[in-house]
Enzyme design. Sequence first.
Site: not given
Length: 450
Positions: A275, A292, A295
């Site tokens: 990010e 991970r 969403v």
Amino acid sequence: MFKKILIANRGEIALRVIRTCREMGIKSVAVYSTADKESLHVRFADEAVCIGPPSSSDSYLKMSNIISAAEITNADAIHPGYGFLSENARFSKICEEHGIKFIGASPEMISKMGDKATAKETMKKAGVPTVPGSDGILETYEVAEKVAKEIGFPVMLKATAGGGGKGMRAVWKIEDLKNAWSSARTEAKAAFGNDGMYMEKLIEEPRHIEIQIVGDSSGRACHLSERDCSIQRRHQKLTEETPSPFMTDSLRKKMGEAAVKAAEFIKYEGAGTIEFLVDKNRKFYFMEMNTRIQVEHPITEQVIGNFDLIREQIKVAYNVPILGINYFPNQHSIECRINAEDPYNGFRPSPGKITTFHAPGGHGVRLDTHVYAGYTIPPNYDSMIAKLIVTAQTREEAISKMKRALDEFVIEGIKTTIPFHRQLMDDPNYVSGNYTTKFMEDFVMKKEDQ
């Protein structure tokens, strides 16, 4: 390949993993709390095991119950989804000790990248641009004041164990620093049991842009381009899109290369996200790494040839090497997170029974959800109940398609964020792509005509 995978999660992400397992010929095991016994992920798994009462701490976060469920069903792998135990180094280690493959990062990798100060230092060593700030944890307020003066105001105080906007304070002048220091530490201690703080230069007019990466056990990595996640409320994402309307081909190439460099430097295995914050001059800085599935992963899947990221996670966990090809978007995709919240009342949670449910459909429309008419949304968990994803040839077409899909989407019995997203799609700044992470500070919900 794995014979049976237990999904240590709930709701739409559990159902999402179950579907890929079925397509791969792998048996699936759902776990559920008593509050979730009517959820679709329980219905569609090959087996289901109740792991406790509604409270997350007694069910989805109860490691012993999840491991027991895996052992009694003879599952040889666990997919943690996102949230809950997905970035818990101890759980990853416990799975390893019990001979169960954790479909996610290793305990060492989660620990290394989960601590933001350590992650930042690691990225510096990898040659990835980082935001100017403190070297590690600030031991005292005096040190914090010294660092703030060195890097210049405005600055951002952040909890080293933070997430979801907890323990963060923007400080514009030195007179406000002491109060911000005290309140951020108190909030971080209450939320995470850790009041460690670090400091960064506050990036003005920032975009939150992340790069999806996948790495394998050989140390090779690739990227699957970017997602723009700048539309946020209290540091919680509301909608995402790819490609970013702020991106240029040159910036996309540079950020993709930086993300791959980061992943290969740490020998990352699995799906993850690097990010970045991107300033108004298109300079980008590493912010954090999520070890991970995200969403918002469906929009990436939609624009690079229906690439299945869950399938790729499972394959990499089984030591299948990646192709090593970097991917770039060939269409435009937007995701709206549909939450059981009242957008006209400060986005207040709205659990309860869904009396009517009509899903949108048609060309280029995807809906990931675990709810249906007659389903009761429990008050115990995150309020997201669906993800509406549209894909089209251009951004303009995608926005038009999203408007149409939102108009078709009917959920009654509870309040949802559908009206918010419908108004967002008409907002001039959103339509023009002229938005930053501060967008929601000025956005005002207008009451619908009755």
